[in-house]
Scaffold this active site. Structure first.
Site, PDB file in Angstrom:
ATOM      1  N   GLY A 250       0.820  -1.210   0.000  1.00 34.48           N
ATOM      2  CA  GLY A 250       0.000   0.000   0.000  1.00 34.48           C
ATOM      3  C   GLY A 250       0.849   1.254   0.000  1.00 34.48           C
ATOM      4  N   ASP A 251       1.943   1.223   0.756  1.00 35.40           N
ATOM      5  CA  ASP A 251       2.884   2.350   0.773  1.00 35.40           C
ATOM      6  C   ASP A 251       3.550   2.509  -0.591  1.00 35.40           C
ATOM      7  OD1 ASP A 251       2.283   2.435   3.524  1.00 35.40           O
ATOM      8  OD2 ASP A 251       3.935   1.049   3.951  1.00 35.40           O
TER       9      ASP A 251
END
Length: 308
Positions: A250-251
């Site tokens: 997600g990062d």
């Protein structure tokens, strides 16, 4: 320059065990310690693709020194504000196909330290084009702190990408960041109702856009992501892969979005880079890492379709 914010960083300690024996001694020969925190994952991925990136946030104590040394060793530019408290540790135990995590709360930030950060942040904004803010707020900061940071960025016409959850996200949206990236559960919490179908997701994104958020990205896990921008909705779908370590994907998606936005690309293409970076990260054992040589070839495998 892309400015990444990690206000509650950590030393991430990854212990890999064949079996976790409860209430017994466990010995581990496979230990990885890294400069961690969601924002630093974003930073490392951007560094992998040779983007102009600088990291900031709070660091304190010997753990903070370790993180600064790790970033120096990796050649990552940074300008963290020192604090009296000790930067936290976060422990992940990989065992039998599972991941058990123990996360410290971290230090409490004083009013003087928060004021010092705002002063440094304003100086860094003069050099930045895009700002990413990822993860939780440390103790001592008000839930409206991201809201403040978004307002400071808006005054200098900087695009702010906010990736957080809970009250910090709800308060942050009030300042109309350029982009938010909730998952489906976070989206439901914001809107007050579940959104499962594409039509429901678009309707929820449209409601959020009415608050002033320009670009809404709804993370759909393995299925990719839905983007909503200026009344248009589109789905970005990566190919099926064999995931090695999905932590930090997600990062990595935020890193890809920032990379595309910083280059002035259309929203569909920026989100395509988000899907590329997120997927490539899942294919690596290291967290917050992509193979730069695979980016453009893998980008051609991403499917983008417009949704009515």
């Amino acid at each position: 320059m892309i400015l990444t914010l990690t206000l509650n960083p950590a030393i991430d300690m990854n212990y890999k065990l064949e079996h976790l024996a409860i209430d017994q001694v466990n010995r581990c020969g496979h230990v990885i310690k890294t400069a961690g925190g969601k924002g630093l994952n974003v930073t490392r991925v951007l560094k992998c693709v040779e983007a102009d990136v600088l990291a900031t946030g709070f660091l304190g104590g010997k753990t903070g020194e370790f993180i600064a040394d790790e970033l120096d060793h990796a050649g990552v530019a940074h300008s963290f504000v020192p604090i009296k408290g000790n930067t936290r540790h976060c422990l992940a135990i990989i065992h039998e196909g599972n991941q058990t995590e123990i996360l410290e709360d971290g230090p409490s930030i004083s009013k003087q330290e928060a004021a010092a950060f705002l002063q440094e942040y304003d100086l860094l904004l003069d050099r930045a084009t895009v700002v990413t803010a990822s993860g939780s707020l440390p103790k001592g900061l008000p839930k409206t702190f991201y809201q403040q940071l978004i307002q400071h960025a808006a005054r200098k016409n900087r695009k702010f990408l906010l990736d957080t959850s809970g009250e910090s996200l709800k308060e942050g949206i009030k300042a109309a960041p350029y982009l938010i990236k909730p998952n489906q559960d976070e989206l439901a919490a914001l809107i007050g109702e579940k959104a499962d179908t594409e039509a429901e997701l678009i309707a929820s994104a449209r409601r959020l856009a009415a608050t002033g958020v320009k670009f809404i990205v709804v993370s759909l896990g393995k299925k990719g992501a839905l983007g909503y921008f200026d009344g248009r909705a589109f789905i970005v779908e990566p190919p099926k892969i064999k995931a090695v370590n999905a932590v930090g994907s997600g990062d990595s998606m935020i890193a890809g979005l920032a990379y595309g936005i910083d280059r002035g690309l259309p929203p569909e293409e920026a989100l395509t880079y988000g899907a590329v970076f997120g997927t490539l990260n899942a294919m690596e054992e290291r967290t917050g890492y992509v193979d730069r040589t695979q980016v453009e070839s893998f980008k051609r495998k991403i499917t983008v379709r417009t949704v009515d």
